[in-house]
Design a protein around this motif. Structure first.
Motif, mmCIF file in Angstrom:
data_model
loop_
_atom_site.group_PDB
_atom_site.id
_atom_site.type_symbol
_atom_site.label_atom_id
_atom_site.label_comp_id
_atom_site.label_asym_id
_atom_site.label_seq_id
_atom_site.Cartn_x
_atom_site.Cartn_y
_atom_site.Cartn_z
ATOM 1 N N ARG A 59 1.372 -1.327 0.408
ATOM 2 C CA ARG A 59 0.234 0.268 -0.250
ATOM 3 C C ARG A 59 0.674 1.207 0.049
ATOM 4 O O ARG A 59 1.010 2.019 -0.884
ATOM 5 C CB ARG A 59 -0.407 -0.308 1.507
ATOM 6 C CG ARG A 59 -2.320 0.468 1.172
ATOM 7 C CD ARG A 59 -2.318 1.855 2.712
ATOM 8 N NE ARG A 59 -1.831 1.469 3.665
ATOM 9 C CZ ARG A 59 -1.428 3.395 3.826
ATOM 10 N NH1 ARG A 59 -2.422 3.736 2.966
ATOM 11 N NH2 ARG A 59 -0.754 3.309 4.129
ATOM 12 N N VAL A 70 -5.989 5.528 -5.394
ATOM 13 C CA VAL A 70 -6.634 5.457 -4.278
ATOM 14 C C VAL A 70 -7.840 3.505 -5.178
ATOM 15 O O VAL A 70 -7.203 3.662 -5.721
ATOM 16 C CB VAL A 70 -8.456 6.156 -5.068
ATOM 17 C CG1 VAL A 70 -7.762 7.688 -4.598
ATOM 18 C CG2 VAL A 70 -8.450 6.121 -6.536
ATOM 19 N N PRO A 71 -8.175 3.236 -3.129
ATOM 20 C CA PRO A 71 -8.763 2.028 -3.402
ATOM 21 C C PRO A 71 -10.364 2.166 -4.135
ATOM 22 O O PRO A 71 -10.583 2.966 -3.656
ATOM 23 C CB PRO A 71 -8.478 1.504 -1.944
ATOM 24 C CG PRO A 71 -8.864 2.465 -1.712
ATOM 25 C CD PRO A 71 -7.591 3.788 -1.988
ATOM 26 N N ALA A 72 -10.779 1.215 -4.074
ATOM 27 C CA ALA A 72 -12.283 0.915 -4.972
ATOM 28 C C ALA A 72 -12.720 -0.690 -4.309
ATOM 29 O O ALA A 72 -12.147 -1.625 -4.960
ATOM 30 C CB ALA A 72 -12.125 1.052 -6.423
ATOM 31 N N ALA A 73 -14.094 -0.091 -4.493
ATOM 32 C CA ALA A 73 -15.158 -1.224 -4.480
ATOM 33 C C ALA A 73 -15.621 -1.749 -5.892
ATOM 34 O O ALA A 73 -16.209 -0.874 -6.363
ATOM 35 C CB ALA A 73 -15.666 -1.772 -3.570
ATOM 36 N N CYS A 74 -14.843 -2.480 -6.168
ATOM 37 C CA CYS A 74 -15.270 -2.514 -8.346
ATOM 38 C C CYS A 74 -16.483 -3.920 -8.004
ATOM 39 O O CYS A 74 -16.423 -5.177 -7.630
ATOM 40 C CB CYS A 74 -14.114 -3.246 -9.544
ATOM 41 S SG CYS A 74 -13.376 -1.510 -9.067
ATOM 42 N N VAL A 81 -8.517 -3.234 -7.870
ATOM 43 C CA VAL A 81 -8.307 -2.352 -5.953
ATOM 44 C C VAL A 81 -7.763 -1.523 -6.056
ATOM 45 O O VAL A 81 -8.790 -0.151 -6.540
ATOM 46 C CB VAL A 81 -8.048 -3.140 -5.358
ATOM 47 C CG1 VAL A 81 -8.772 -2.534 -4.312
ATOM 48 C CG2 VAL A 81 -9.054 -4.638 -5.027
ATOM 49 N N TRP A 82 -6.773 -0.806 -6.538
ATOM 50 C CA TRP A 82 -6.197 0.741 -7.468
ATOM 51 C C TRP A 82 -6.244 0.978 -8.519
ATOM 52 O O TRP A 82 -5.849 0.395 -9.183
ATOM 53 C CB TRP A 82 -4.884 0.067 -6.846
ATOM 54 C CG TRP A 82 -4.416 -0.148 -5.132
ATOM 55 C CD1 TRP A 82 -4.596 -1.356 -4.725
ATOM 56 C CD2 TRP A 82 -4.535 1.167 -3.903
ATOM 57 N NE1 TRP A 82 -3.971 -1.186 -3.666
ATOM 58 C CE2 TRP A 82 -4.084 0.331 -2.904
ATOM 59 C CE3 TRP A 82 -4.620 2.274 -4.125
ATOM 60 C CZ2 TRP A 82 -4.432 0.544 -1.764
ATOM 61 C CZ3 TRP A 82 -4.181 2.618 -3.089
ATOM 62 C CH2 TRP A 82 -4.083 2.082 -1.553
ATOM 63 N N CYS A 94 -16.533 1.366 -10.718
ATOM 64 C CA CYS A 94 -16.382 1.144 -9.438
ATOM 65 C C CYS A 94 -16.455 2.011 -8.214
ATOM 66 O O CYS A 94 -17.078 3.766 -8.274
ATOM 67 C CB CYS A 94 -15.007 0.850 -9.266
ATOM 68 S SG CYS A 94 -14.430 -0.793 -10.472
ATOM 69 N N GLN A 95 -16.511 2.038 -7.127
ATOM 70 C CA GLN A 95 -17.310 2.639 -6.454
ATOM 71 C C GLN A 95 -15.906 3.298 -5.695
ATOM 72 O O GLN A 95 -14.796 2.287 -4.915
ATOM 73 C CB GLN A 95 -18.097 2.000 -4.635
ATOM 74 C CG GLN A 95 -18.153 2.831 -4.057
ATOM 75 C CD GLN A 95 -19.510 2.998 -2.933
ATOM 76 O OE1 GLN A 95 -19.966 1.140 -3.411
ATOM 77 N NE2 GLN A 95 -19.228 2.795 -1.509
ATOM 78 N N MET A 96 -15.274 4.427 -4.687
ATOM 79 C CA MET A 96 -14.129 4.667 -4.784
ATOM 80 C C MET A 96 -14.757 4.209 -2.880
ATOM 81 O O MET A 96 -15.016 5.025 -2.769
ATOM 82 C CB MET A 96 -13.622 6.028 -5.185
ATOM 83 C CG MET A 96 -13.573 6.295 -6.369
ATOM 84 S SD MET A 96 -11.980 5.242 -6.693
ATOM 85 C CE MET A 96 -12.993 3.664 -7.616
ATOM 86 N N PHE A 97 -12.978 4.205 -1.932
ATOM 87 C CA PHE A 97 -12.953 4.676 -0.575
ATOM 88 C C PHE A 97 -12.312 5.697 -0.238
ATOM 89 O O PHE A 97 -12.196 6.193 -0.767
ATOM 90 C CB PHE A 97 -12.562 3.414 -0.672
ATOM 91 C CG PHE A 97 -12.625 2.047 -0.458
ATOM 92 C CD1 PHE A 97 -14.380 1.149 0.032
ATOM 93 C CD2 PHE A 97 -11.826 0.758 -1.425
ATOM 94 C CE1 PHE A 97 -14.579 0.402 -0.139
ATOM 95 C CE2 PHE A 97 -12.660 0.021 -1.175
ATOM 96 C CZ PHE A 97 -13.607 -0.765 -1.100
#
Length: 97
Positions: A59, A70-74, A81-82, A94-97
């Motif tokens: 990381r 940025v990490p994300a949920a895809c 992820v990144w 994707c949804q960004m964290f």
């Protein structure tokens, strides 16, 4: 003998094509770093403390080499992820964290 020659020639070709970062033992592209992070993250979630340390190390490497990452949920069909930026991640659904 031919197999040895072709093996050496292939290895040399790969080395010459590697970016500077990769030649120091680290992948230079975000996709490869992302895959390593995901591998250690999965092991960390299963309780492997060494994997948790390595996940954090990667990381930090990602953030150092890609400051806007940025990490994300895809969605399940997207194995990432990144992302280099939130915009790239959102454009992929994707949804960004």
């Amino acid at each position: 003998m031919k197999i040895l020659f072709f093996s050496l020639a292939s290895a040399l070709a790969i080395i010459l094509q590697m970016p500077a970062e990769a030649s120091r033992g680290l992948p230079a592209d975000l996709e490869s770093l992302d895959q390593l992070w995901q591998t250690y993250n999965a092991s960390c979630e299963q309780g492997d403390q060494r994997a948790c340390q390595l996940k954090e190390k990667y990381r930090e490497i990602i953030k150092q080499n890609f400051p806007n990452a940025v990490p994300a949920a895809c969605p399940p069909n997207l194995k990432r992820v990144w992302f280099e930026s939130g915009r790239k991640g959102m454009a992929s659904g994707c949804q960004m964290f």
